[in-house]
Design an enzyme around this catalytic site. Sequence first.
Site, mmCIF file in Angstrom:
data_model
loop_
_atom_site.group_PDB
_atom_site.id
_atom_site.type_symbol
_atom_site.label_atom_id
_atom_site.label_comp_id
_atom_site.label_asym_id
_atom_site.label_seq_id
_atom_site.Cartn_x
_atom_site.Cartn_y
_atom_site.Cartn_z
ATOM 1 N N THR A 125 0.827 -1.206 0.000
ATOM 2 C CA THR A 125 0.000 0.000 0.000
ATOM 3 C C THR A 125 0.864 1.260 0.000
ATOM 4 O O THR A 125 2.002 1.244 0.477
ATOM 5 C CB THR A 125 -0.899 -0.014 1.263
ATOM 6 O OG1 THR A 125 -1.464 1.281 1.440
ATOM 7 C CG2 THR A 125 -0.107 -0.343 2.522
ATOM 8 N N ASP A 126 0.280 2.359 -0.477
ATOM 9 C CA ASP A 126 1.004 3.641 -0.412
ATOM 10 C C ASP A 126 1.089 4.165 1.026
ATOM 11 O O ASP A 126 1.846 5.091 1.310
ATOM 12 C CB ASP A 126 0.331 4.692 -1.323
ATOM 13 C CG ASP A 126 -1.116 5.012 -0.953
ATOM 14 O OD1 ASP A 126 -1.680 4.344 -0.056
ATOM 15 O OD2 ASP A 126 -1.687 5.941 -1.556
ATOM 16 N N TYR A 139 -1.726 -0.545 10.957
ATOM 17 C CA TYR A 139 -1.877 -1.198 9.649
ATOM 18 C C TYR A 139 -0.680 -0.885 8.759
ATOM 19 O O TYR A 139 -0.011 -1.790 8.246
ATOM 20 C CB TYR A 139 -3.182 -0.737 8.968
ATOM 21 C CG TYR A 139 -3.232 -1.064 7.481
ATOM 22 C CD1 TYR A 139 -3.240 -2.382 7.034
ATOM 23 C CD2 TYR A 139 -3.265 -0.041 6.520
ATOM 24 C CE1 TYR A 139 -3.276 -2.678 5.676
ATOM 25 C CE2 TYR A 139 -3.301 -0.331 5.160
ATOM 26 C CZ TYR A 139 -3.307 -1.654 4.744
ATOM 27 O OH TYR A 139 -3.328 -1.950 3.402
HETATM 28 P P1 NAD Z 1 -9.575 -7.407 2.184
HETATM 29 O O1 NAD Z 1 -9.575 -7.135 3.655
HETATM 30 O O2 NAD Z 1 -10.810 -7.138 1.394
HETATM 31 O O3 NAD Z 1 -9.207 -8.939 1.925
HETATM 32 C C1 NAD Z 1 -8.180 -9.595 2.606
HETATM 33 C C2 NAD Z 1 -8.294 -11.085 2.305
HETATM 34 O O4 NAD Z 1 -7.226 -11.756 2.997
HETATM 35 C C3 NAD Z 1 -9.595 -11.721 2.778
HETATM 36 O O5 NAD Z 1 -10.101 -12.599 1.798
HETATM 37 C C4 NAD Z 1 -9.188 -12.488 4.020
HETATM 38 O O6 NAD Z 1 -10.000 -13.633 4.277
HETATM 39 C C5 NAD Z 1 -7.757 -12.878 3.685
HETATM 40 N N1 NAD Z 1 -6.952 -13.110 4.890
HETATM 41 C C6 NAD Z 1 -6.851 -12.293 5.977
HETATM 42 N N2 NAD Z 1 -6.059 -12.877 6.896
HETATM 43 C C7 NAD Z 1 -5.642 -14.053 6.371
HETATM 44 C C8 NAD Z 1 -4.801 -15.100 6.828
HETATM 45 N N3 NAD Z 1 -4.239 -15.053 8.051
HETATM 46 N N4 NAD Z 1 -4.566 -16.157 6.021
HETATM 47 C C9 NAD Z 1 -5.130 -16.218 4.788
HETATM 48 N N5 NAD Z 1 -5.969 -15.277 4.321
HETATM 49 C C10 NAD Z 1 -6.209 -14.209 5.092
HETATM 50 O O7 NAD Z 1 -8.317 -6.616 1.617
HETATM 51 P P2 NAD Z 1 -8.152 -5.831 0.237
HETATM 52 O O8 NAD Z 1 -8.666 -4.468 0.405
HETATM 53 O O9 NAD Z 1 -8.623 -6.688 -0.870
HETATM 54 O O10 NAD Z 1 -6.551 -5.730 0.206
HETATM 55 C C11 NAD Z 1 -5.773 -6.797 -0.366
HETATM 56 C C12 NAD Z 1 -4.297 -6.416 -0.283
HETATM 57 O O11 NAD Z 1 -4.073 -5.196 -0.992
HETATM 58 C C13 NAD Z 1 -3.800 -6.183 1.140
HETATM 59 O O12 NAD Z 1 -2.503 -6.716 1.231
HETATM 60 C C14 NAD Z 1 -3.784 -4.669 1.280
HETATM 61 O O13 NAD Z 1 -2.795 -4.259 2.192
HETATM 62 C C15 NAD Z 1 -3.449 -4.254 -0.137
HETATM 63 N N6 NAD Z 1 -3.946 -2.912 -0.550
HETATM 64 C C16 NAD Z 1 -5.271 -2.594 -0.375
HETATM 65 C C17 NAD Z 1 -5.730 -1.344 -0.813
HETATM 66 C C18 NAD Z 1 -7.180 -0.958 -0.692
HETATM 67 O O14 NAD Z 1 -7.530 0.189 -1.015
HETATM 68 N N7 NAD Z 1 -8.068 -1.824 -0.284
HETATM 69 C C19 NAD Z 1 -4.834 -0.433 -1.399
HETATM 70 C C20 NAD Z 1 -3.484 -0.824 -1.557
HETATM 71 C C21 NAD Z 1 -3.069 -2.066 -1.129
#
Ligand code: NAD
Length: 353
Positions: free
Chosen positions: A134-135, A159
């Site tokens: 993430t940023d 986070y």
């Molecule tokens: P989300 O919370 O919607 O989904 C996370 C997923 O990971 C879920 O399906 C959950 O069941 C699974 N998970 C959580 N803990 C786990 C574990 N211990 N073992 C296996 N699976 C597990 O998250 P998202 O928004 O889809 O983000 C996905 C990735 O992208 C993350 O790494 C986040 O840091 C990164 N990210 C998100 C954003 C955003 O705007 N949402 C922006 C940049 C980066």
Amino acid sequence: MYKKQILITGGAGFIGSHVVRLFVNKYPDYHIINLDALTYAGNLNNLKDVESKSNYTFVKGDICDFDLIRSIFEKYKEIDTVIHLAAESHVDRSIKDPFLFAKTNILGTLNLLEAAKNLWNNNLKNKLFYHISTDEVYGSLSDEGFFTETTAYDPHSPYSASKASSDHFVRSFYDTYKLPVVISNCSNNYGSYQFPEKLIPLFINNICSNKELPVYGKGENVRDWLYVEDHARAIEVILHKGKIGETYNIGGFNEWKNIDLIKVLIKTVDKFLGREEGASEKLITYVKDRAGHDYRYAIDASKLKEELGWQPLLQFEEGIEKTVKWYLNNDEWVSNVVNGDYKKYYQEMYEDK
Ligand code: NAD
Ligand code: TYD
């Protein structure tokens, strides 16, 4: 014989489900193994349209359980690529339970790195550990400037601190063990299947049901929004063309002050519901600011554009209209996610087998 075997972690979550869908549909000669613990944020209903495809396998598992991760890598020995998205992802939850964030985001990532290193030990050719970040690791900007790939890390929330730490571990495995890694740091995503605790889906649902819209502080914080399918395409491009050991920033070139974005959401939802323009503005409720609330995020994604040719395709107005329509047409998905009914669906689908 598949051309690639990709382990995608967190594929049942918001971004992960879009990434799984893209790869399963576009690359029938790739085997996609989706490893997800199905926490509150993971939902197999997000993937109903691909679950019966022959190049897709779902495995329920927790990345914090090293023995389990090792056994998955032993069972699927042909895995040559990992796209690691599994994480705890919501800042407000990290303020309440920082330990869970350290466990999942740091130790979970370390487990995967170690298991990949053990599996690929003697043959690193054509292997890739792609870490999705993430940023927010870069901290907070004032009104000027952008995050580039060389901006120093300065995380403020539990986070972002846990994501920063995971990024450092990924890089350390490249420097120390020559594990072929790549990292991308993306700005705020929006679109379908986002859990309704994040700003955009939460506010769409609250506007629909005439609930208060809790705006933190003065609503002046700025975020750079990217449509989730554009993020999934960036991941596709980086996976195929990214240089080992590099970091790529992904952003929407699309900054919005929260309060201005909220007014766009209100206008769009009111229009679709046939309400008078601005009728729902009365729902705006200024509440206590989030602790440690980062003021502004803004990504300079020019490296990705210039070196790998990616840029966002969807205009924000169009993306917001699509997203609002999706939530209005999928109220059952929303209530299932909120009520936890999808957990029953999972049990029926997988636990009895
Ligand atoms: P989300 O919370 O919607 O989904 C996370 C997923 O990971 C879920 O399906 C959950 O069941 C699974 N998970 C959580 N803990 C786990 C574990 N211990 N073992 C296996 N699976 C597990 O998250 P998202 O928004 O889809 O983000 C996905 C990735 O992208 C993350 O790494 C986040 O840091 C990164 N990210 C998100 C954003 C955003 O705007 N949402 C922006 C940049 C980066
Ligand atoms: P969020 O979607 O939680 O993403 P992040 O904190 O990772 O950027 O929040 C986006 C912005 O909206 C952030 O500045 C916090 C703000 N916000 C509110 O004002 N009220 C809310 O209820 C939520 C969830 C977020």
